[in-house]
Write an enzyme that holds these catalytic residues in place. Structure first.
Site, PDB file in Angstrom:
ATOM      1  N   HIS A   1     -24.239  -8.325 -25.440  1.00  0.00           N
ATOM      2  CA  HIS A   1     -23.046  -8.147 -26.414  1.00  0.00           C
ATOM      3  C   HIS A   1     -23.850  -7.815 -27.610  1.00  0.00           C
ATOM      4  O   HIS A   1     -24.867  -8.427 -28.176  1.00  0.00           O
ATOM      5  CB  HIS A   1     -22.461  -9.369 -26.531  1.00  0.00           C
TER       6      HIS A   1
ATOM      7  N   ASN B   1     -31.830 -11.623 -24.203  1.00  0.00           N
ATOM      8  CA  ASN B   1     -30.516 -11.731 -24.112  1.00  0.00           C
ATOM      9  C   ASN B   1     -30.200 -13.183 -24.156  1.00  0.00           C
ATOM     10  O   ASN B   1     -29.208 -13.595 -24.913  1.00  0.00           O
ATOM     11  CB  ASN B   1     -29.968 -10.935 -23.187  1.00  0.00           C
TER      12      ASN B   1
END
Length: 167
Positions: free
Chosen positions: A84, A115
């Site tokens: 994201h 991440n």
């Protein structure tokens, strides 16, 4: 020689933010590189204090992108996470923002350890800063350099650098 014009951070943000996020505002488009846009979004203390909604994990193409979209298959077996840019954990103050945070236009290929490690920690810290300061603006996006790697049938660019800046 590249000409650079200087504007203040406030002018930059004002030029990018046309509405408050039900998601975020895209700030960069590059027609020959398939990678999500960068995003500018605002996080408020009120949003962070709101009741939380459940994470959806409903990864899907963005219906606003009509051509050249990234697909779920591009990530499959690539060794990269769908990372994201505007985090789901920040957008969990409404069903709409949570759902929209899973558009592939909000994802950028990220190594799993990045991440799920430092990037996640940074996202959490930004939420703390939003609560401490009533709100915060975040600029988040990929930096694509020459010789970039790609993944998938759609040749999604893997950014060697991800940027986050806060105001």
């Amino acid at each position: 020689m590249l000409k650079v014009s200087t504007i203040s951070c406030l002018e930059f943000l004002e030029s990018l933010i046309s509405s408050s996020i039900a998601g975020a505002t895209p700030w960069v488009t590059v027609s020959n590189i398939k990678n999500p846009y960068g995003w500018v979004y605002r996080i408020t203390k009120a949003e962070m204090d709101a009741p939380r909604v459940k994470r959806t994990n409903n990864f899907r193409p963005d219906p606003e992108i009509k051509i050249g979209s990234v697909s779920l298959a591009d990530y499959r077996g690539s060794g990269y996470d769908r990372g994201h840019l505007a985090p789901a954990a920040t957008m969990d103050f409404s069903k709409e923002t949570m759902s929209e945070s899973f558009y592939l236009s909000n994802m950028s290929p990220q190594k799993p350890q990045f991440n799920r490690g430092i990037w996640r920690d940074l996202e959490a810290q930004v939420r703390v800063w939003a609560c401490e300061n009533e709100d915060i603006y975040v600029v988040s996006g990929p930096i694509i350099t020459s010789g970039y790697k790609t993944i998938g049938k759609n040749s999604v660019a893997v950014p060697p650098i991800l940027l986050q800046s806060y105001f």
